[in-house]
Write an enzyme that holds these catalytic residues in place. Structure first.
Site, PDB file in Angstrom:
ATOM      1  N   ASN A  42      70.060  53.152 -17.715  1.00  0.00           N
ATOM      2  CA  ASN A  42      69.659  52.199 -18.753  1.00  0.00           C
ATOM      3  C   ASN A  42      68.457  51.435 -18.187  1.00  0.00           C
ATOM      4  O   ASN A  42      68.618  50.647 -17.253  1.00  0.00           O
ATOM      5  CB  ASN A  42      70.795  51.223 -19.066  1.00  0.00           C
ATOM      6  CG  ASN A  42      72.006  51.908 -19.680  1.00  0.00           C
ATOM      7  OD1 ASN A  42      71.997  53.114 -19.912  1.00  0.00           O
ATOM      8  ND2 ASN A  42      73.041  51.136 -19.962  1.00  0.00           N
ATOM      9  N   TYR A  70      62.476  44.097 -20.638  1.00  0.00           N
ATOM     10  CA  TYR A  70      62.993  43.008 -19.794  1.00  0.00           C
ATOM     11  C   TYR A  70      62.094  42.763 -18.584  1.00  0.00           C
ATOM     12  O   TYR A  70      62.079  41.671 -18.033  1.00  0.00           O
ATOM     13  CB  TYR A  70      64.431  43.280 -19.350  1.00  0.00           C
ATOM     14  CG  TYR A  70      65.423  43.186 -20.498  1.00  0.00           C
ATOM     15  CD1 TYR A  70      65.542  42.003 -21.230  1.00  0.00           C
ATOM     16  CD2 TYR A  70      66.214  44.261 -20.857  1.00  0.00           C
ATOM     17  CE1 TYR A  70      66.432  41.905 -22.291  1.00  0.00           C
ATOM     18  CE2 TYR A  70      67.107  44.174 -21.914  1.00  0.00           C
ATOM     19  CZ  TYR A  70      67.210  42.986 -22.627  1.00  0.00           C
ATOM     20  OH  TYR A  70      68.079  42.895 -23.686  1.00  0.00           O
ATOM     21  N   TYR A  99      64.659  49.280 -18.846  1.00  0.00           N
ATOM     22  CA  TYR A  99      63.881  48.509 -19.823  1.00  0.00           C
ATOM     23  C   TYR A  99      62.510  48.116 -19.270  1.00  0.00           C
ATOM     24  O   TYR A  99      62.088  46.972 -19.418  1.00  0.00           O
ATOM     25  CB  TYR A  99      64.697  47.288 -20.263  1.00  0.00           C
ATOM     26  CG  TYR A  99      65.857  47.695 -21.152  1.00  0.00           C
ATOM     27  CD1 TYR A  99      65.690  47.814 -22.520  1.00  0.00           C
ATOM     28  CD2 TYR A  99      67.098  48.010 -20.603  1.00  0.00           C
ATOM     29  CE1 TYR A  99      66.737  48.222 -23.339  1.00  0.00           C
ATOM     30  CE2 TYR A  99      68.150  48.412 -21.415  1.00  0.00           C
ATOM     31  CZ  TYR A  99      67.967  48.515 -22.781  1.00  0.00           C
ATOM     32  OH  TYR A  99      68.994  48.926 -23.591  1.00  0.00           O
ATOM     33  N   GLU A 140      77.115  50.024 -17.369  1.00  0.00           N
ATOM     34  CA  GLU A 140      76.466  48.966 -16.596  1.00  0.00           C
ATOM     35  C   GLU A 140      77.416  48.091 -15.800  1.00  0.00           C
ATOM     36  O   GLU A 140      77.411  46.864 -15.929  1.00  0.00           O
ATOM     37  CB  GLU A 140      75.589  48.109 -17.513  1.00  0.00           C
ATOM     38  CG  GLU A 140      74.463  48.906 -18.122  1.00  0.00           C
ATOM     39  CD  GLU A 140      73.388  48.046 -18.757  1.00  0.00           C
ATOM     40  OE1 GLU A 140      73.663  46.886 -19.074  1.00  0.00           O
ATOM     41  OE2 GLU A 140      72.266  48.540 -18.891  1.00  0.00           O
ATOM     42  N   ASP A 150      76.927  42.746 -24.774  1.00  0.00           N
ATOM     43  CA  ASP A 150      75.937  42.412 -25.797  1.00  0.00           C
ATOM     44  C   ASP A 150      76.306  42.949 -27.179  1.00  0.00           C
ATOM     45  O   ASP A 150      75.494  43.605 -27.820  1.00  0.00           O
ATOM     46  CB  ASP A 150      74.580  42.988 -25.335  1.00  0.00           C
ATOM     47  CG  ASP A 150      73.434  42.585 -26.232  1.00  0.00           C
ATOM     48  OD1 ASP A 150      73.467  41.473 -26.777  1.00  0.00           O
ATOM     49  OD2 ASP A 150      72.499  43.400 -26.392  1.00  0.00           O
ATOM     50  N   GLU A 181      69.652  54.453 -21.989  1.00  0.00           N
ATOM     51  CA  GLU A 181      69.132  53.289 -22.716  1.00  0.00           C
ATOM     52  C   GLU A 181      67.686  53.047 -22.323  1.00  0.00           C
ATOM     53  O   GLU A 181      67.333  53.097 -21.138  1.00  0.00           O
ATOM     54  CB  GLU A 181      69.934  52.004 -22.415  1.00  0.00           C
ATOM     55  CG  GLU A 181      71.253  51.921 -23.123  1.00  0.00           C
ATOM     56  CD  GLU A 181      71.953  50.574 -22.954  1.00  0.00           C
ATOM     57  OE1 GLU A 181      71.263  49.552 -22.753  1.00  0.00           O
ATOM     58  OE2 GLU A 181      73.197  50.560 -23.028  1.00  0.00           O
ATOM     59  N   LYS A 208      67.014  46.073 -31.378  1.00  0.00           N
ATOM     60  CA  LYS A 208      66.387  47.252 -30.783  1.00  0.00           C
ATOM     61  C   LYS A 208      66.603  48.506 -31.634  1.00  0.00           C
ATOM     62  O   LYS A 208      66.244  49.607 -31.235  1.00  0.00           O
ATOM     63  CB  LYS A 208      66.905  47.486 -29.363  1.00  0.00           C
ATOM     64  CG  LYS A 208      66.496  46.363 -28.404  1.00  0.00           C
ATOM     65  CD  LYS A 208      66.714  46.717 -26.954  1.00  0.00           C
ATOM     66  CE  LYS A 208      66.427  45.511 -26.076  1.00  0.00           C
ATOM     67  NZ  LYS A 208      67.419  44.430 -26.211  1.00  0.00           N
TER      68      LYS A 208
HETATM   69  C1  CKU Z   1      71.117  46.370 -24.053  1.00  0.00           C
HETATM   70  C2  CKU Z   1      71.040  44.041 -19.289  1.00  0.00           C
HETATM   71  C3  CKU Z   1      70.990  45.282 -20.071  1.00  0.00           C
HETATM   72  C4  CKU Z   1      72.170  45.479 -21.020  1.00  0.00           C
HETATM   73  N1  CKU Z   1      72.105  46.713 -21.799  1.00  0.00           N
HETATM   74  C5  CKU Z   1      73.384  47.030 -22.410  1.00  0.00           C
HETATM   75  C6  CKU Z   1      73.456  46.979 -23.912  1.00  0.00           C
HETATM   76  O1  CKU Z   1      74.760  46.744 -24.354  1.00  0.00           O
HETATM   77  C7  CKU Z   1      72.502  45.945 -24.430  1.00  0.00           C
HETATM   78  O2  CKU Z   1      72.625  45.785 -25.818  1.00  0.00           O
HETATM   79  C8  CKU Z   1      70.970  46.591 -22.597  1.00  0.00           C
HETATM   80  C9  CKU Z   1      70.093  45.351 -24.538  1.00  0.00           C
HETATM   81  O3  CKU Z   1      69.582  45.486 -25.643  1.00  0.00           O
HETATM   82  O4  CKU Z   1      69.803  44.427 -23.780  1.00  0.00           O
END
Ligand code: CKU
Length: 603
Positions: free
Chosen positions: A472, A478, A474, A418, A166, A510, A574
Site C-alpha cells: 500500500n 501522503y 502513497y 497494514e 479508515d 493500494e 479516493k
Molecule cells: C487508505 C495510512 C494508510 C492507510 N491505508 C488504508 C486504507 O484503509 C485507507 O483508506 C490507506 C487511505 O486512503 O488513506
C-alpha cells in the site's frame, strides 16, 4: 455438529425460511436491556430493515454515532412439517458481536462482524406457531477486536468510537438471516482441490456428513449434461476435456452432492464450482499454469443509507463498472465480504484477494492516520495482541477459509491489512497466522498481507512469510504530494528496487489520491480530478518499470464513508467512482490502460 457454514440453499431435502425485512429495533442507551429482559421482547422500538447498518437511517447524530448494545427482534412462523429436521438459525453476519435469543432462551453468541454463524434451535422452537427471535448486538472496538480501535466517553456520557482504521464503524445485521432446515443426517461441509492433467481435470474432494450413509456426487456442465460421477466421502472425480475457470472467462460446473441409502435420498446440496489452479513461481502468479497480471480495485462494502448492508443492486452495479473499466480483480478490503459477492466473482471470472478483518493493528488515541505514524507503543509489543487477539484472529482464519475455500475466484488470502510490522514482536504472531492458513487451505493458495508504507523493504519484519508481497503506497499523496510530485517517482522507484530483490511477485494493493468529484483546476492541485490523473500516470510509470509488479489495485473503487475529521471530506474520496457509482475522470484513464494491458502482461 459444530460447523454448518455452507451457504443456505433450498434442495429436495432442505428448506430455507428467509427472515429479511422489517425488524423491531432499539438502542440500549442505559444498558437496561438485560435487566428489563428485552430478550423476551423489546419494549420501545421502531422498525428497521434487515439487512442494513442502523447508522444512516436516522436524522440525529446520537443514532448515527451510537456505541453500545442495540437490540433487534422479529417473529418467524415455523411450520409443523419441519419437526423431525435439524433447524438452525443462520446469520450471514452481525456486526460486531451478537447474542441470539429464541423464545427468550439464549442460543448462541458470536464475536466478529464479517462472517456467518449459526445455532441449532430445535430445543427451543415451537412448531406450527410464531417464534420470537431477539438479537443483542454490540459495536464496541478494542485492541482485541478485529478491526481494532477504542471507545472513549464524552462529557455528556455518550460513548464514541475511535477506529484505528479508515472506514466508518457501521454496525447492525448486515447480511441475511435464515432458518435452515436440514435432514438429521446431512451434508455439513464440502472441500475441493483441482489438479490439471492435459485436457482433463481431477477434482479431489472431501464431503463431511453427520451420518454413515454413502455420498454420491454428480457433476453437470453448463448445458446441464452429467459429465462425471463419483461415490464416497473422500475421493477424486476426473472430468475429461474439462472447461477451466479462467480470468474474465469463467466456466462453472454444478456439483450435486447427495447422501443416499440405496435409492432413498437423505440429503442433497449443490454448489457451482470453477476448476482452476493457482500457483506462485518466482515473481509470477499462475492461474491454470498461465501467468496473470491483476488489474482492479481495493473495495469496501459501503453505500448511501444502507451503510455496510448487503444490497444486490449495488453489487451488480459494482461488477458492471469493474468490467467496464477493464478490471479483472479486487481485494475484499478490509474484511470478508457477503457470500453473494464471491458467487458473482466466480460467475464473472474475477480474481479475489480475500482479506480478513485484521486491520488497525496500531495503537493510537487519535485515528488511523496518527496510528500509522509516530506511534509510541507498538501494537505487537503489547501482550494483549498475542494472548487475546491472536487466538481470535486464528478463529477468524478458520471460519473465513472454511467459508470461502471452494470459490474459484478466491486466489489469494490476505491475512492482515497494514499491521505494524516494524517490530520483531510481530514475527511470532505472523508465523502462526501464516502457518495456519497454509495448513487449512487444501489448495495451498498464496498468502499475503497488505504492507504499510513505514514498513519498507528491510524494515518490515514479516514480508519474508508472504508468497506474494502486497504494498500500500502513497507516493504523491501522503508523501511528495502536489508540486512535489516530481520527487514522488524517485522515492517510489528506489523503494521498489529494494522490494524487487526479494524475488517474489509484488501486487500494488493500494495507491490513490483523494479527489473531490467535479473539482477541476488547470494546472492541477491536490483533490482535483486533474491531479488524480497526474498522480496515476506517475504510479503507472513505476509499475511498468518493475518486472516483479504483477498487479495493480487502486485505492479505492468508490468514495466511502469514514469517521469525520480534518483529513476526510464526508468520507474518503479516493474513489475512481463516486459513492453513487458514477465515474470521475480517472476512470477513463484506467479503462484505457487496463483494456490495453494483456492478461499475461510482463510474462
Ligand atoms: C487508505 C495510512 C494508510 C492507510 N491505508 C488504508 C486504507 O484503509 C485507507 O483508506 C490507506 C487511505 O486512503 O488513506
Amino acid at each position: 455438529m459444530a460447523n454448518k457454514l455452507l451457504y443456505p440453499r433450498f434442495s429436495p431435502t432442505r428448506r430455507i425460511i428467509n427472515m429479511d425485512g422489517m425488524w423491531k429495533f432499539s438502542f440500549d442507551y442505559d444498558d437496561k436491556g438485560d435487566t428489563e429482559n428485552w430478550k423476551d421482547g423489546l419494549k420501545d422500538y421502531c422498525l428497521i430493515p434487515v439487512p442494513a447498518s442502523f447508522n444512516d437511517f436516522f436524522t440525529d447524530k446520537d443514532s448515527r454515532e451510537y456505541i453500545g448494545n442495540v437490540w433487534y427482534e422479529n417473529e418467524v412462523f415455523v411450520p409443523k412439517e419441519l419437526s423431525g429436521t435439524d433447524l438452525d438459525i443462520r446469520f450471514g453476519s452481525a456486526t460486531h458481536d451478537a447474542i441470539v435469543y429464541v423464545n427468550g432462551v439464549e442460543i448462541t453468541s458470536h464475536k466478529g462482524g464479517f462472517l456467518p454463524f449459526n445455532a441449532h434451535i430445535n430445543d427451543v422452537v415451537r412448531y406450527d406457531s410464531f417464534n420470537k427471535v431477539v438479537v443483542k448486538i454490540n459495536n464496541e472496538l478494542s485492541l482485541e477486536s478485529l478491526p481494532c480501535g477504542q471507545i472513549i466517553s464524552l462529557s455528556n456520557g455518550k460513548k464514541m468510537a475511535k477506529p484505528y482504521f479508515d472506514f466508518f464503524n457501521y454496525a447492525g445485521i448486515h447480511r441475511s438471516v435464515n432458518l435452515v432446515s436440514t435432514p438429521k443426517e446431512s451434508i455439513v461441509d464440502f472441500t475441493v482441490n483441482h489438479i490439471l492433467n492435459g485436457n482433463d481435470a481431477t477434482v479431489e474432494y472431501i464431503v463431511e456428513t453427520t451420518g454413515e450413509n454413502e455420498v454420491y456426487i454428480t457433476v453437470y456442465d453448463e448445458d446441464g449434461h452429467a459429465v462425471a460421477r463419483s461415490q464416497g466421502k473422500k475421493s477424486a472425480i476426473v472430468i475429461k476435456g474439462a472447461k477451466l475457470w479462467n480470468v474474465l472467462d469463467a466456466y462453472l460446473y454444478k456439483f450435486i452432492i447427495q447422501i443416499k441409502d440405496k435409492d432413498l435420498l437423505i440429503d442433497e446440496y449443490q454448489e457451482e464450482i470453477g476448476i482452476r489452479t493457482v500457483e506462485v513461481k518466482g515473481t509470477r502468479l499462475y492461474i491454470n499454469n498461465k501467468p496473470v497480471y491483476l488489474k482492479g480495485y481495493g473495495k469496501h462494502e459501503d453505500s448511501e443509507v444502507l451503510g455496510r448492508g448487503f444490497n444486490p443492486a449495488m453489487m451488480k452495479r459494482d461488477f458492471e463498472l469493474m468490467k467496464w473499466s477493464g478490471a479483472n480483480s479486487f481485494r475484499t478490503s478490509h474484511y470478508p465480504y457477503v457470500e453473494e459477492v464471491y458467487q458473482m466473482a466466480d460467475r464473472e471470472g474475477f480474481v479475489v484477494i480475500d482479506e480478513t478483518p485484521a486491520v488497525g493493528m496500531w495503537i493510537s488515541t487519535q485515528n488511523f492516520l496518527s496510528a500509522s505514524k509516530g506511534v509510541k507503543e507498538k501494537y505487537f509489543d503489547n501482550p494483549i495482541a498475542h494472548e487475546k487477539t491472536k487466538p481470535y484472529h486464528m478463529q477468524v482464519i478458520r471460519d473465513y477459509i472454511n467459508r470461502d475455500k471452494n470459490h474459484a475466484c478466491v486466489c489469494i488470502w490476505s491475512l492482515f491489512n497494514e499491521p505494524d510490522t516494524t517490530t520483531e514482536s510481530a514475527v511470532s504472531y505472523f508465523e502462526d497466522i501464516f502457518e495456519l492458513a497454509h495448513e487449512l487451505d487444501i489448495q495451498k493458495r498464496p498468502r499475503t498481507f497488505a504492507n504499510v508504507m513505514v514498513a519498507r523493504a528491510g524494515v518490515c519484519t514479516c514480508s519474508h512469510l508472504c508468497d506474494i508481497i502486497s504494498l500500500n503506497r502513497y507516493f504523491g499523496w501522503y508523501v511528495n504530494g502536489g508540486y512535489e510530485l516530481v520527487d514522488a517517482k524517485k522515492g517510489f522507484m528506489e523503494e521498489m528496487a529494494d522490494w524487487s530483490k526479494m524475488n517474489k511477485p509484488v501486487i500494488m494493493t493500494e495507491y490513490g489520491a483523494d479527489t473531490y468529484a467535479g473539482e477541476h483546476k488547470l494546472p492541477s492541485v491536490m483533490w482535483s480530478e486533474d491531479y488524480q490523473i497526474e498522480y496515476l500516470n506517475i504510479q503507472h510509470e513505476v509499475f511498468d518499470s518493475y518486472d516483479c509488479v504483477i498487479g495493480e489495485q487502486i485505492w479505492n473503487f468508490a468514495d466511502f464513508q469514514t469517521t469525520e475529521g480534518i483529513m476526510r471530506v464526508n468520507g474518503n474520496k479516493k474513489g475512481v467512482f463516486t459513492r453513487n457509482r458514477q465515474p470521475k475522470a480517472a476512470a477513463y484513464l484506467l479503462k484505457e490502460r487496463w483494456e490495453s494491458l494483456p492478461l499475461d502482461y510482463k510474462s
